[in-house]
Design an enzyme around this catalytic site. Structure first.
Site, PDB file in Angstrom:
ATOM      1  CD  GLU A  60      -1.747  -2.410   1.298  1.00  0.00           C
ATOM      2  OE1 GLU A  60      -2.566  -3.292   0.972  1.00  0.00           O
ATOM      3  OE2 GLU A  60      -0.611  -2.665   1.776  1.00  0.00           O
ATOM      4  CG  HIS A 129      -9.261  -7.945   7.316  1.00  0.00           C
ATOM      5  ND1 HIS A 129      -8.489  -8.613   8.233  1.00  0.00           N
ATOM      6  CD2 HIS A 129      -8.615  -8.051   6.123  1.00  0.00           C
ATOM      7  CE1 HIS A 129      -7.427  -9.118   7.625  1.00  0.00           C
ATOM      8  NE2 HIS A 129      -7.480  -8.782   6.343  1.00  0.00           N
TER       9      HIS A 129
END
Length: 339
Positions: A60, A129
């Site tokens: 990322e 998550h």
């Protein structure tokens, strides 16, 4: 108007903006041939080719860093970060570089970067998550943050983000992914950022929501209407810049405020909104505001515990009833005339 699913509205917005502006490029993990981890970029590589729809390594930080450079060089990159939690791996690039560049360069550079990410609440995906870190990003000067709660907002706000000259984070919701709603077919139908929407008018209580909390808030308002309680539902839509005036006007009318969010209470958008109202409309408040939110704890894995963790419509209904039955904060007679 066409009835469209939330994810399909996102897909349509991306396609329309890529047709409109050849500078718009998509980058992220599995956004090309696979069509995105959740299908939002399905079919876009076939139409626009591998130069404009690019898969990236699982990094990322590298992806967002590359997007910042691309934006400074004249492109309009749209980055997909699979889960909101993973944005922590790119905070330096997003917070220290993208958000600061226009300020530090005295306006010589802009970073027209759009970062799409998914809040995984409702997937049973657990504490790594399912977090909603919206307040982290909304507190950064130079970043704009939107949180669409309907398919129409998912399309209109994403289009606005892509066209904006500044970096914008678009927080999408797993729990809304298959939700259907009416969406304007016009490719130029763009929702302005920084504008809240009154989803339902009422005179008894102001109920503020955004993102994935919108459907539950509207359902709660319908239940309360059947009980004779008129709730005014305000969807913030944009978390930064935040339209405070819409909420303050409503509270001056109703005298009561309930905020519903899917992020924890501590240092949150909801707690700051209550501060704003308590400052700007304190003499209109009849009782203390209510904040309906998850407990200050990690998101649990088991589906039953996850449902108990995130606010449900009955939690909102109970909060509104408390706001209606609590003793006034001060005597009603002390209010200024007309409040």
């Amino acid at each position: 108007m066409t009835e469209t699913k939330y994810w399909r509205a996102i897909n349509t917005a991306l396609a329309e903006e890529m047709r409109r502006d050849e500078r718009v490029v998509l980058i992220g993990q599995d956004v090309a041939s696979p069509g995105g981890p959740f299908g939002a970029t399905k079919g876009l590589m076939k139409e626009f080719g591998p130069n404009r729809v690019r898969d990236t390594p699982i990094s990322e930080g590298a992806v967002v860093g590359a997007a910042v450079g691309a934006a400074m060089a004249g492109l309009r990159p749209v980055v997909e970060v699979m889960f909101f939690d993973f944005i922590t791996l790119a905070l330096d690039q997003l917070v220290n570089q993208a958000a600061k560049m226009a300020y530090m360069s005295m306006g010589h550079y802009s970073v027209p970067l759009t970062l799409r990410t998914m809040c995984g609440a409702g997937l049973g995906a657990g504490p790594q998550h399912s977090q909603n870190l919206e307040a982290w990003l909304a507190a950064v000067p130079g970043l704009k943050v939107v949180s669409p709660g309907t398919p129409a907002e998912a399309k209109g706000l994403l289009k606005a983000a892509i066209r904006d000259p500044d970096p914008v984070v678009v927080i999408e919701s797993a729990s809304l992914w298959s939700m259907k709603g009416e969406v304007i077919d016009d490719a130029e139908a763009v929702l302005p950022m920084g504008r809240a929407a009154v989803r339902r008018e009422g005179s008894d209580v102001t109920l503020v929501c955004w993102g994935s909390s919108v459907p539950g808030a509207l359902e709660a308002a319908q239940i309360l209407a059947e009980q004779g309680v008129e709730v005014e539902v305000i969807d913030l839509r944009t978390l930064n810049p935040l339209e405070k005036e819409c909420v303050v006007r409503s509270v001056r009318k109703t005298g009561r405020l309930v905020v519903c969010q899917n992020a924890v209470t501590t240092c949150s958008i909801g707690s700051d909104l209550i501060r704003i109202v308590a400052t700007a409309a304190h003499r209109s408040l009849r009782v203390a505001p209510e904040l309906v939110a998850p407990p200050f704890a990690p998101v649990p894995f088991p589906p039953g515990l996850e449902r108990a963790y995130f606010p449900q419509q009955h939690d909102v209904v109970a909060a509104v009833h408390r706001a209606l039955t609590e003793e006034p904060t001060w005597p009603r007679s002390s209010y200024p005339s007309g409040v």
